[in-house]
Structures are given as C-alpha cells and as structure tokens.
Scaffold this motif. Structure first.
Motif, PDB file in Angstrom:
ATOM      1  N   TRP A  50       0.839  -1.203   0.000  1.00 50.99           N
ATOM      2  CA  TRP A  50       0.000   0.000   0.000  1.00 50.99           C
ATOM      3  C   TRP A  50       0.871   1.249   0.000  1.00 50.99           C
ATOM      4  N   GLN A  51       0.545   2.172  -0.885  1.00 56.71           N
ATOM      5  CA  GLN A  51       1.251   3.440  -1.023  1.00 56.71           C
ATOM      6  C   GLN A  51       0.434   4.543  -0.354  1.00 56.71           C
ATOM      7  N   MET A  52       1.113   5.575   0.128  1.00 53.63           N
ATOM      8  CA  MET A  52       0.421   6.717   0.728  1.00 53.63           C
ATOM      9  C   MET A  52       0.936   8.002   0.103  1.00 53.63           C
ATOM     10  N   LYS A  53       0.001   8.919  -0.142  1.00 50.24           N
ATOM     11  CA  LYS A  53       0.357  10.248  -0.629  1.00 50.24           C
ATOM     12  C   LYS A  53      -0.468  11.265   0.129  1.00 50.24           C
ATOM     13  N   LYS A  54       0.120  12.427   0.342  1.00 50.70           N
ATOM     14  CA  LYS A  54      -0.668  13.525   0.903  1.00 50.70           C
ATOM     15  C   LYS A  54      -1.828  13.799  -0.047  1.00 50.70           C
ATOM     16  N   ARG A  55      -2.973  14.098   0.504  1.00 54.71           N
ATOM     17  CA  ARG A  55      -4.175  14.320  -0.314  1.00 54.71           C
ATOM     18  C   ARG A  55      -3.927  15.380  -1.384  1.00 54.71           C
ATOM     19  N   LYS A  56      -3.226  16.430  -1.028  1.00 57.63           N
ATOM     20  CA  LYS A  56      -2.993  17.524  -1.978  1.00 57.63           C
ATOM     21  C   LYS A  56      -2.099  17.091  -3.146  1.00 57.63           C
ATOM     22  N   ASP A  57      -1.341  16.016  -2.973  1.00 57.34           N
ATOM     23  CA  ASP A  57      -0.443  15.519  -4.023  1.00 57.34           C
ATOM     24  C   ASP A  57      -1.040  14.371  -4.841  1.00 57.34           C
ATOM     25  N   PHE A  58      -2.225  13.920  -4.453  1.00 58.86           N
ATOM     26  CA  PHE A  58      -2.851  12.777  -5.114  1.00 58.86           C
ATOM     27  C   PHE A  58      -3.897  13.291  -6.101  1.00 58.86           C
ATOM     28  N   ILE A  59      -3.745  12.882  -7.367  1.00 55.78           N
ATOM     29  CA  ILE A  59      -4.712  13.260  -8.396  1.00 55.78           C
ATOM     30  C   ILE A  59      -5.469  11.995  -8.789  1.00 55.78           C
ATOM     31  N   PHE A  60      -6.712  11.934  -8.364  1.00 55.36           N
ATOM     32  CA  PHE A  60      -7.538  10.740  -8.551  1.00 55.36           C
ATOM     33  C   PHE A  60      -7.641  10.339 -10.021  1.00 55.36           C
ATOM     34  N   GLU A  61      -7.848  11.306 -10.898  1.00 57.19           N
ATOM     35  CA  GLU A  61      -7.985  11.013 -12.320  1.00 57.19           C
ATOM     36  C   GLU A  61      -6.710  10.380 -12.874  1.00 57.19           C
ATOM     37  N   ASP A  62      -5.549  10.858 -12.433  1.00 54.24           N
ATOM     38  CA  ASP A  62      -4.277  10.268 -12.871  1.00 54.24           C
ATOM     39  C   ASP A  62      -4.144   8.838 -12.360  1.00 54.24           C
ATOM     40  N   PHE A  63      -4.543   8.621 -11.113  1.00 54.20           N
ATOM     41  CA  PHE A  63      -4.513   7.279 -10.529  1.00 54.20           C
ATOM     42  C   PHE A  63      -5.378   6.328 -11.360  1.00 54.20           C
ATOM     43  N   LEU A  64      -6.600   6.742 -11.666  1.00 53.52           N
ATOM     44  CA  LEU A  64      -7.491   5.891 -12.456  1.00 53.52           C
ATOM     45  C   LEU A  64      -6.955   5.656 -13.860  1.00 53.52           C
ATOM     46  N   SER A  65      -6.313   6.649 -14.443  1.00 54.66           N
ATOM     47  CA  SER A  65      -5.811   6.495 -15.815  1.00 54.66           C
ATOM     48  C   SER A  65      -4.696   5.446 -15.900  1.00 54.66           C
ATOM     49  N   LEU A  66      -4.068   5.114 -14.772  1.00 53.95           N
ATOM     50  CA  LEU A  66      -3.047   4.070 -14.749  1.00 53.95           C
ATOM     51  C   LEU A  66      -3.651   2.675 -14.872  1.00 53.95           C
ATOM     52  N   HIS A  67      -4.940   2.552 -14.603  1.00 53.35           N
ATOM     53  CA  HIS A  67      -5.629   1.270 -14.608  1.00 53.35           C
ATOM     54  C   HIS A  67      -6.315   1.021 -15.953  1.00 53.35           C
ATOM     55  N   SER A  68      -6.248  -0.214 -16.409  1.00 52.86           N
ATOM     56  CA  SER A  68      -7.054  -0.586 -17.568  1.00 52.86           C
ATOM     57  C   SER A  68      -8.490  -0.794 -17.085  1.00 52.86           C
ATOM     58  N   HIS A  69      -9.370  -1.045 -18.019  1.00 53.23           N
ATOM     59  CA  HIS A  69     -10.794  -1.232 -17.700  1.00 53.23           C
ATOM     60  C   HIS A  69     -11.009  -2.401 -16.728  1.00 53.23           C
ATOM     61  N   GLU A  70     -10.161  -3.440 -16.796  1.00 48.13           N
ATOM     62  CA  GLU A  70     -10.342  -4.646 -15.990  1.00 48.13           C
ATOM     63  C   GLU A  70      -9.452  -4.703 -14.747  1.00 48.13           C
ATOM     64  N   ASP A  71      -8.471  -3.823 -14.605  1.00 52.65           N
ATOM     65  CA  ASP A  71      -7.525  -3.897 -13.483  1.00 52.65           C
ATOM     66  C   ASP A  71      -8.215  -3.777 -12.134  1.00 52.65           C
ATOM     67  N   ARG A  72      -7.722  -4.573 -11.197  1.00 50.66           N
ATOM     68  CA  ARG A  72      -8.166  -4.446  -9.815  1.00 50.66           C
ATOM     69  C   ARG A  72      -7.801  -3.045  -9.311  1.00 50.66           C
ATOM     70  N   VAL A  73      -8.686  -2.454  -8.531  1.00 56.75           N
ATOM     71  CA  VAL A  73      -8.409  -1.165  -7.902  1.00 56.75           C
ATOM     72  C   VAL A  73      -8.343  -1.394  -6.403  1.00 56.75           C
ATOM     73  N   GLY A  74      -7.251  -0.964  -5.792  1.00 59.41           N
ATOM     74  CA  GLY A  74      -7.096  -1.057  -4.346  1.00 59.41           C
ATOM     75  C   GLY A  74      -6.969   0.342  -3.773  1.00 59.41           C
ATOM     76  N   VAL A  75      -7.866   0.664  -2.841  1.00 61.48           N
ATOM     77  CA  VAL A  75      -7.861   2.003  -2.276  1.00 61.48           C
ATOM     78  C   VAL A  75      -8.515   1.981  -0.891  1.00 61.48           C
ATOM     79  N   VAL A  76      -8.044   2.846  -0.016  1.00 61.25           N
ATOM     80  CA  VAL A  76      -8.662   3.012   1.296  1.00 61.25           C
ATOM     81  C   VAL A  76      -9.732   4.083   1.173  1.00 61.25           C
ATOM     82  N   LEU A  77     -10.927   3.754   1.672  1.00 66.72           N
ATOM     83  CA  LEU A  77     -12.035   4.702   1.675  1.00 66.72           C
ATOM     84  C   LEU A  77     -12.633   4.764   3.072  1.00 66.72           C
ATOM     85  N   VAL A  78     -13.068   5.954   3.447  1.00 66.27           N
ATOM     86  CA  VAL A  78     -13.761   6.159   4.719  1.00 66.27           C
ATOM     87  C   VAL A  78     -15.026   6.959   4.446  1.00 66.27           C
ATOM     88  N   ASN A  79     -15.958   6.898   5.392  1.00 61.48           N
ATOM     89  CA  ASN A  79     -17.120   7.760   5.243  1.00 61.48           C
ATOM     90  C   ASN A  79     -16.866   9.048   6.031  1.00 61.48           C
TER      91      ASN A  79
END
Length: 139
Positions: A50-79
């Motif tokens: 698991w990798q960690m980045k400061k929120r201000k340095d993390f670009i969600f769209e860039d993260f998603l663009s690294l994944h193909s349509h079928e790639d597993r996505v691993g992410v920590v989510l909270v409510n």
C-alpha cells in the motif's frame, strides 16, 4: 494475528473496477483519511504494498488512468465520520476490510456491527445488481 473483519460483495455481472470506485465516491465514501490517500498501484499484483500520498499531491484522475478497464483497484475509503478500510475492487466482486475506526456491537466481545457498514454501503449497493454479500469476522 489479530481480529479481521470484512465484507465481500459479489456482483451479478462484471463491472469496471474503475467505475465501481467512482460510484463508491459518488455515494459518500472519501479517499481522504487524516490528510492522506492510501492505494495500490495497478502493477502491484500480489504484494499488497500500500502506497500513501498527501491528499494535496494525489490526483484521482491520474490514478485511475493508470488502470485498464479490468484492473483491480485497491484504495482506502472512509465515510464522513472516518469509519472505513481497504477496498479491493475486481470486475466481479469487491472485498472491504473493516480496519479503520472499527465499530462494534459489543466492544467487550469484539463483535463487529456489520449492519452499520452495510447501511453505509446501501446507496452504492442499490446502484448495482448483487448476487451475494458475505460478512466475515475472524478472531
């Protein structure tokens, strides 16, 4: 090994893991936990480094663009009250490890309040067809 609690959701048909994580976020789940985003790179097949980045340095769209349509996505989510954990999202299922600020029905016996988590997932699960949901608690 300590207590492990998880919810596994089997989809009735295949979905794009990228679309699933977007749907979770659109239904109230947050990437930001204590000003950090925790995630798996798509190249991390079995290491679960698991990798960690400061929120201000993390670009969600860039993260998603690294994944193909079928790639597993691993992410920590909270409510919004910082209850959550690690989501591993595949095309046919997701696994949610309840690891952040875990909520118990009975704290003295460490019985997890799965109904709270299922309620928090409800707006997402109402948007997809589900074939099974399994809640597991291992001491």
């Amino acid at each position: 090994m300590g207590l492990q609690a998880s919810i596994d959701i089997q989809f009735a048909h295949e979905l794009s893991p990228k679309e699933v994580v977007i749907s979770l976020i659109n239904n109230g789940w947050l990437l930001d936990f204590e000003d950090y985003v925790t995630f798996l790179m798509p190249t991390d097949i079995d290491d679960y480094d698991w990798q960690m980045k400061k929120r201000k340095d993390f670009i969600f769209e860039d993260f998603l663009s690294l994944h193909s349509h079928e790639d597993r996505v691993g992410v920590v989510l909270v409510n919004n009250d910082n209850i959550g954990g690690e989501f591993l999202i595949y095309s046919s299922w997701l696994s949610f490890s309840l690891s952040i600020n875990r909520v118990y029905l009975f704290p003295e016996t460490k019985i997890v309040d799965f109904s709270l988590y299922l309620e928090r997932l409800r707006s997402f699960t109402e948007t997809v067809k589900i074939s099974s949901i399994q809640c597991e608690l291992t001491y």
